[in-house]
Scaffold this active site. Structure first.
Site, PDB file in Angstrom:
ATOM      1  N   GLU A   1     -32.397  28.557   0.370  1.00 33.40           N
ATOM      2  CA  GLU A   1     -33.854  28.558   0.541  1.00 33.40           C
ATOM      3  C   GLU A   1     -34.358  27.205   1.053  1.00 33.40           C
ATOM      4  O   GLU A   1     -35.526  27.037   1.333  1.00 33.40           O
ATOM      5  CB  GLU A   1     -34.547  28.953  -0.769  1.00 33.40           C
ATOM      6  N   ARG A   2     -33.436  26.213   1.167  1.00 35.40           N
ATOM      7  CA  ARG A   2     -33.893  24.888   1.616  1.00 35.40           C
ATOM      8  C   ARG A   2     -33.947  24.783   3.138  1.00 35.40           C
ATOM      9  O   ARG A   2     -34.727  24.017   3.683  1.00 35.40           O
ATOM     10  CB  ARG A   2     -32.962  23.805   1.066  1.00 35.40           C
TER      11      ARG A   2
ATOM     12  N   CYS B   1     -18.919  19.298   1.951  1.00 37.66           N
ATOM     13  CA  CYS B   1     -17.926  19.560   0.906  1.00 37.66           C
ATOM     14  C   CYS B   1     -16.578  18.977   1.300  1.00 37.66           C
ATOM     15  O   CYS B   1     -15.686  18.864   0.471  1.00 37.66           O
ATOM     16  CB  CYS B   1     -17.799  21.046   0.647  1.00 37.66           C
TER      17      CYS B   1
HETATM   18  P1  NAD Z   1     -26.255  25.392  -4.690  1.00 38.75           P
HETATM   19  O1  NAD Z   1     -25.178  25.817  -5.627  1.00 38.75           O
HETATM   20  O2  NAD Z   1     -27.463  24.740  -5.246  1.00 38.75           O
HETATM   21  O3  NAD Z   1     -26.801  26.678  -3.874  1.00 38.75           O
HETATM   22  C1  NAD Z   1     -25.953  27.561  -3.220  1.00 38.75           C
HETATM   23  C2  NAD Z   1     -26.587  28.937  -3.225  1.00 38.75           C
HETATM   24  O4  NAD Z   1     -26.737  29.386  -4.570  1.00 38.75           O
HETATM   25  C3  NAD Z   1     -27.968  28.970  -2.595  1.00 38.75           C
HETATM   26  O5  NAD Z   1     -28.091  30.113  -1.781  1.00 38.75           O
HETATM   27  C4  NAD Z   1     -28.897  29.027  -3.786  1.00 38.75           C
HETATM   28  O6  NAD Z   1     -30.086  29.740  -3.527  1.00 38.75           O
HETATM   29  C5  NAD Z   1     -28.080  29.742  -4.833  1.00 38.75           C
HETATM   30  N1  NAD Z   1     -28.410  29.311  -6.194  1.00 38.75           N
HETATM   31  C6  NAD Z   1     -28.843  28.086  -6.576  1.00 38.75           C
HETATM   32  N2  NAD Z   1     -29.039  28.052  -7.911  1.00 38.75           N
HETATM   33  C7  NAD Z   1     -28.707  29.275  -8.378  1.00 38.75           C
HETATM   34  C8  NAD Z   1     -28.689  29.854  -9.697  1.00 38.75           C
HETATM   35  N3  NAD Z   1     -29.047  29.165 -10.788  1.00 38.75           N
HETATM   36  N4  NAD Z   1     -28.280  31.130  -9.812  1.00 38.75           N
HETATM   37  C9  NAD Z   1     -27.908  31.832  -8.742  1.00 38.75           C
HETATM   38  N5  NAD Z   1     -27.917  31.333  -7.476  1.00 38.75           N
HETATM   39  C10 NAD Z   1     -28.307  30.067  -7.297  1.00 38.75           C
HETATM   40  O7  NAD Z   1     -25.558  24.507  -3.561  1.00 38.75           O
HETATM   41  P2  NAD Z   1     -26.266  23.639  -2.418  1.00 38.75           P
HETATM   42  O8  NAD Z   1     -26.900  22.446  -3.047  1.00 38.75           O
HETATM   43  O9  NAD Z   1     -27.080  24.509  -1.544  1.00 38.75           O
HETATM   44  O10 NAD Z   1     -24.990  23.172  -1.569  1.00 38.75           O
HETATM   45  C11 NAD Z   1     -24.246  22.035  -1.877  1.00 38.75           C
HETATM   46  C12 NAD Z   1     -23.032  22.381  -2.709  1.00 38.75           C
HETATM   47  O11 NAD Z   1     -22.209  23.311  -2.008  1.00 38.75           O
HETATM   48  C13 NAD Z   1     -22.137  21.173  -2.954  1.00 38.75           C
HETATM   49  O12 NAD Z   1     -21.660  21.252  -4.278  1.00 38.75           O
HETATM   50  C14 NAD Z   1     -21.013  21.345  -1.961  1.00 38.75           C
HETATM   51  O13 NAD Z   1     -19.798  20.716  -2.296  1.00 38.75           O
HETATM   52  C15 NAD Z   1     -20.866  22.829  -1.978  1.00 38.75           C
HETATM   53  N6  NAD Z   1     -20.177  23.303  -0.791  1.00 38.75           N
HETATM   54  C16 NAD Z   1     -18.898  23.767  -0.947  1.00 38.75           C
HETATM   55  C17 NAD Z   1     -18.190  24.196   0.158  1.00 38.75           C
HETATM   56  C18 NAD Z   1     -16.803  24.713  -0.012  1.00 38.75           C
HETATM   57  O14 NAD Z   1     -16.300  25.338   0.907  1.00 38.75           O
HETATM   58  N7  NAD Z   1     -16.150  24.514  -1.136  1.00 38.75           N
HETATM   59  C19 NAD Z   1     -18.791  24.162   1.426  1.00 38.75           C
HETATM   60  C20 NAD Z   1     -20.097  23.691   1.540  1.00 38.75           C
HETATM   61  C21 NAD Z   1     -20.786  23.270   0.419  1.00 38.75           C
END
Ligand code: NAD
Length: 499
Positions: free
Chosen positions: A176-177, A281
């Protein structure tokens, strides 16, 4: 008047409900748009569109499905500038990096253009008397992807390109960001000839995610984001009988052996630690020189390189990196910087308090560098996800293998050395999913696969390439016999063997 970002359902923009979230311009620190935060009822609208469209799409021959992917690839390429500009304006990464984000997603689209070849099954003629055995892969039906803010083009494309080419209908719940690029990609898929209802974008937060996890007709969920949420998605999704892959956070280490080319290491590290403001990541936020002599020499070269990094707005072609995504994330990173100081880390370069003239409210953080970070620090164990590099000094090769192996995350790791034996040993023994040898960001190419270990990845199947095809399909095994009319004297009461 703020722009509204609506869902994209059944080939059209769809809006309902009152709840919205702010989408920022990180360069200015101001709100630039509002995104719908959807409900289970909105998801149901998307499900109706998907249910209506999926059977015909699955029955479309794979060559025709591939043609849509070819057309989509050409459209994304011709819209590259527009997409990169939108992406940078919501995420904050510099334009060249946004183009890289789009390009790495397109590489999976290219892979999906070969789907007729990849979906071919296996066949054994004469496996028994008059018996043939064959296998084929069939789509799961309706599937979903939930994606993070840091790669708003690449990660959605990693998921939907393969899933859709395999014959599924897809529900995408982007971050959503920075939700505008995912919607533009769905519009371009429609323009490429994708039938309405096969790719639907629903926006939202936990409420929408929970609706997806509880929706019976969604058969598989791919998630990328932070680890606690990944674990939650995995538990709730699998408890509901879905196939789930959930990729989480990371804390990747760069091991620097005494024989490494330090100028090359400094160049690679600067990009891998600070590129995209560290919001990758596969960033390298931890450097592990082996031996104090290596550490001292590296530190001496790193300091001027870090101090000369140019932090700027995302449209500045000379900027190395731009702002972080929002004020809350900036605050979180600064809290970790303070924590590392309090824990006893030596703050060598302090990026706090950075201000850009004309963009004083922007979410900027200067590059930050710590030496003498210890493995027990919370600021080392946690993912910071910002432009912060921590140096942990190792005294031996064994220490250098142990540090990333024992860390809670196991996404990526890199070793810099001229010694083939050391590199080979390291790659074989380290307990991490993706390893770079003199490659700082070892994201494998699209036709291999992607996935970390430990708290960086929950589930059994990796992200794209042949593993992606396995994830988005189920295999059917068929054993056939076409009797010629004469009844055989086999004992039908004994388990058949081919002997
Ligand atoms: P985030 O976990 O905050 O959000 C990811 C998704 O989950 C979003 O669509 C969000 O709306 C949803 N979400 C957020 N809070 C939630 C909740 N309480 N319940 C259910 N859904 C929820 O992650 P972010 O800040 O958007 O992205 C950064 C993170 O993603 C970092 O930890 C990064 O390392 C990780 N990442 C991992 C990879 C990988 O391949 N391992 C790749 C890219 C990013």
């Amino acid at each position: 008047m703020l722009r509204d970002i609506d869902h994209f359902i059944g080939g059209d923009s769809f809006s309902s409900g009152e709840r919205t979230g702010d989408v920022f311009d990180p360069n200015q620190g101001s709100v630039q748009a509002r995104v719908r935060l959807g409900t289970a009822a909105d998801l149901e609208t998307a499900m109706e569109a998907a249910r209506a469209a999926q059977p015909a799409w699955a029955a479309t021959n794979p060559q025709r499905r591939a043609r849509v992917m070819f057309a989509f690839k050409a459209l994304v390429e011709s819209h590259m500038d527009e997409l990169a500009e939108i992406l940078s304006s919501e995420h904050g990464k510099v334009i060249a990096d946004s183009k890289g984000d789009i390009q790495r997603g397109l590489e999976v689209v290219e892979f999906s253009c070969g789907i007729p070849q990849v979906l071919k099954g296996e066949y054994t003629q004469g496996a028994g008397p008059g018996i043939d055995v064959y296998s084929l892969r069939q789509p799961l039906g309706i599937v979903a992807g939930i994606t993070p803010f840091n790669f708003p083009a690449m990660i959605p494309m990693w998921m939907f390109a393969t899933a859709i080419a395999c014959g599924n209908a897809f529900i995408l719940k982007p971050s959503e960001r920075d939700p505008t690029v995912p919607v533009r990609l769905a519009e371009l898929m429609k323009e490429a000839g994708l039938p309405d209802g096969i790719l639907n974008v629903v926006h939202g937060d936990k409420e929408m995610v929970d609706a997806i996890l509880d929706e019976e007709d969604i058969k598989a969920v791919s998630f990328v984001g932070s680890s606690d949420i990944a674990q939650y998605i995995y538990s709730r999704g699998t408890a509901n009988g879905k196939r789930v892959q959930a990729f989480g956070g990371a804390k990747n280490h760069g091991i620097v052996m005494p024989d490494a080319d330090l100028d090359q290491v400094v160049n690679d590290l600067a990009g891998a630690a600070f590129g995209s403001a560290g919001e990758r990541c596969m960033a390298l936020p931890v450097v592990v020189p082996v031996g104090d002599k290596t550490a001292d020499a590296l530190r001496e070269k790193l300091i001027p390189a870090i101090e000369s990094l140019r932090v700027g707005v995302s449209t500045d072609p000379d900027a190395h990196y731009g702002p972080v995504v929002n004020a809350a994330h900036k605050q979180r990173i600064e809290t970790y910087i303070q924590m590392c100081i309090d824990e006893g880390g030596e703050l060598v370069v302090d990026g706090r308090g950075f201000s850009l003239q004309g963009h004083e409210e922007g979410f900027f953080i200067g590059p930050t560098f710590f030496d003498r970070v210890q493995p027990h620090f919370e600021s080392y164990r946690d993912e910071i996800f910002g432009p912060v590099l921590q140096m942990v000094r190792a005294q031996s090769f064994e220490d250098a293998v142990r540090l990333p192996s024992e860390h809670q995350y196991g996404n990526g790791v890199a070793i810099f050395t001229r010694n083939g034996h050391a590199a080979r040993e390291f790659a074989a023994r380290v307990n991490v999913g993706m390893v770079g040898i003199n490659v700082p960001i070892p994201v494998p190419v699209a036709y291999h696969t992607f996935g970390g270990w430990k708290r960086s990845g929950f589930g059994d199947i990796d992200q794209h390439g042949p593993e992606g095809v396995r994830f988005w399909t189920k295999s059917k095994k068929i054993t056939q016999r076409w009797p010629d009319g004469s009844v055989t004297g086999e004992n039908a009461f004994v388990i058949p063997t081919m002997g």
